[in-house]
Design a protein around this motif. Structure first.
Motif, short mmCIF file in Angstrom:
data_model
loop_
_atom_site.label_atom_id
_atom_site.label_comp_id
_atom_site.label_asym_id
_atom_site.label_seq_id
_atom_site.Cartn_x
_atom_site.Cartn_y
_atom_site.Cartn_z
N ASN A 189 0.83 -1.19 0.00
CA ASN A 189 0.00 0.00 0.00
C ASN A 189 0.87 1.25 0.00
OD1 ASN A 189 -1.79 -2.14 1.52
ND2 ASN A 189 -3.14 -0.62 0.64
N ALA A 190 0.32 2.34 -0.50
CA ALA A 190 1.03 3.62 -0.53
C ALA A 190 0.86 4.39 0.78
CB ALA A 190 0.53 4.47 -1.70
N ILE A 191 -0.15 4.04 1.56
CA ILE A 191 -0.44 4.73 2.81
C ILE A 191 -0.14 3.81 3.99
CG2 ILE A 191 -2.25 5.85 4.20
CD1 ILE A 191 -1.56 7.33 1.56
N LYS A 192 0.63 4.33 4.94
CA LYS A 192 0.95 3.56 6.13
C LYS A 192 -0.32 3.35 6.95
CE LYS A 192 4.03 3.48 10.08
NZ LYS A 192 5.11 4.20 10.79
N HIS A 193 -0.52 2.11 7.39
CA HIS A 193 -1.70 1.79 8.17
C HIS A 193 -1.35 0.76 9.23
CE1 HIS A 193 -1.54 -1.10 4.86
NE2 HIS A 193 -2.16 -1.94 5.67
N ASP A 194 -2.17 0.69 10.26
CA ASP A 194 -1.93 -0.27 11.33
C ASP A 194 -3.05 -1.31 11.33
OD1 ASP A 194 -4.15 1.00 12.52
OD2 ASP A 194 -2.90 2.25 13.79
N PHE A 231 -9.41 4.91 0.70
CA PHE A 231 -10.19 4.84 1.93
C PHE A 231 -9.36 5.37 3.10
CE2 PHE A 231 -11.44 2.64 5.82
CZ PHE A 231 -12.79 2.91 5.88
N TYR A 232 -8.10 4.94 3.21
CA TYR A 232 -7.23 5.43 4.29
C TYR A 232 -7.01 6.93 4.21
CZ TYR A 232 -5.99 0.51 5.20
OH TYR A 232 -6.02 -0.83 5.49
N LEU A 233 -6.91 7.47 2.99
CA LEU A 233 -6.75 8.92 2.84
C LEU A 233 -7.90 9.66 3.51
CD1 LEU A 233 -5.68 9.51 -0.88
CD2 LEU A 233 -4.32 9.90 1.17
N PHE A 234 -9.09 9.14 3.34
CA PHE A 234 -10.26 9.80 3.92
C PHE A 234 -10.44 9.44 5.39
CE2 PHE A 234 -11.69 9.61 -0.65
CZ PHE A 234 -11.47 10.95 -0.89
N PHE A 235 -10.16 8.21 5.78
CA PHE A 235 -10.45 7.73 7.13
C PHE A 235 -9.40 8.16 8.17
CE2 PHE A 235 -10.03 4.46 10.45
CZ PHE A 235 -11.26 4.62 11.06
N LYS A 236 -8.14 7.96 7.88
CA LYS A 236 -7.09 8.18 8.86
C LYS A 236 -6.98 9.66 9.24
CE LYS A 236 -3.16 5.98 8.56
NZ LYS A 236 -3.16 5.35 9.88
N HIS A 293 -4.22 11.06 10.64
CA HIS A 293 -2.88 11.45 10.17
C HIS A 293 -2.47 10.48 9.06
CE1 HIS A 293 1.22 12.87 10.12
NE2 HIS A 293 1.63 11.62 10.24
N VAL A 294 -2.26 11.00 7.88
CA VAL A 294 -1.91 10.17 6.73
C VAL A 294 -0.41 10.27 6.48
CG1 VAL A 294 -2.24 9.85 4.24
CG2 VAL A 294 -4.17 10.50 5.69
N GLU A 295 0.22 9.10 6.38
CA GLU A 295 1.65 9.04 6.08
C GLU A 295 1.86 8.22 4.80
OE1 GLU A 295 5.76 7.33 8.06
OE2 GLU A 295 4.06 7.77 9.38
N VAL A 296 2.45 8.87 3.79
CA VAL A 296 2.71 8.21 2.52
C VAL A 296 4.02 7.43 2.63
CG1 VAL A 296 3.15 8.57 0.06
CG2 VAL A 296 1.49 10.01 1.24
N THR A 298 -14.76 13.26 6.90
CA THR A 298 -14.52 11.82 6.84
C THR A 298 -13.56 11.27 7.88
OG1 THR A 298 -12.74 12.08 5.22
CG2 THR A 298 -14.98 11.78 4.36
N SER A 299 -12.69 12.08 8.44
CA SER A 299 -11.68 11.57 9.38
C SER A 299 -12.30 10.78 10.51
CB SER A 299 -10.86 12.72 9.97
OG SER A 299 -9.96 13.22 9.02
N LEU A 300 -11.79 9.57 10.69
CA LEU A 300 -12.19 8.66 11.76
C LEU A 300 -13.67 8.27 11.70
CD1 LEU A 300 -10.15 10.20 14.71
CD2 LEU A 300 -9.47 8.37 13.12
N ASP A 301 -14.29 8.48 10.55
CA ASP A 301 -15.68 8.08 10.37
C ASP A 301 -15.74 7.09 9.21
OD1 ASP A 301 -18.44 8.07 9.33
OD2 ASP A 301 -18.77 9.62 10.86
#
Length: 158
Positions: free
Chosen positions: A4-9, A39-44, A46-49, A72-75
């Motif tokens: 993925n391009a976006i860091k996620h946990d 989805f992560y761009l909108f949800f997270k 703090h977004v880290e590429v 959208t953040s956290l929703d």
């Protein structure tokens, strides 16, 4: 290896897995990893590429992105709605401009993000009104109920 391009946990992945089946549109030109990143761009919050991608970069650099993030953040429901809307519009643009798409991509994404900003404001305002919340109040509403309300509003709109 990170694909993925976006860091996620693990929590982000759990939310994605619980919501990916709710996406109302299955994209033809975006693979699942890219849709997950959107989805992560909108949800997270703090977004880290971690890997640059032209579509992700164009979304993040768009002037409407921050306004959409407020909604959208956290929703998870609003993030799924925004992801579905973006994916559908992106596919339509790509189908219309098969040959010159790479040259027009940033302009097309800018147009999509402008439409998405207005769309999310309308949906958010309508759902908050129906749920008894005024503008500017962020509170918990069952995600399933939000998605059902959004679908009803979309049916009446379209």
């Amino acid at each position: 290896m990170e694909c993925n391009a976006i860091k996620h946990d693990k929590y982000d992945k759990l939310v994605w897995n619980e919501n990916k089946h709710k996406l109302s549109y299955c994209a033809q030109y975006l693979d699942e990893n890219r849709i997950e990143d959107i989805f992560y761009l909108f949800f997270k919050y703090h977004v880290e590429v971690v890997k640059h991608d032209p579509i992700i970069d164009a979304i993040m650099n768009n002037r409407h992105y921050k306004n959409i993030k407020v909604i959208t953040s956290l929703d998870e429901s609003y993030s799924a709605i925004a992801t579905s809307y973006f994916s559908e519009k992106f596919d339509k643009k790509k189908k219309e401009e098969k040959e010159d798409y790479d040259e027009n991509m940033v302009n097309d994404i800018s147009d999509i993000m402008e439409e998405l900003g207005s769309y999310m404001e309308d949906i958010s305002s309508s759902i908050n009104t129906i749920c008894g919340k005024g503008n500017g109040v962020k509170s918990y509403t069952n995600p399933k109920k939000k998605m059902e309300l959004a679908e009803e509003l979309l049916k009446k709109d379209g």
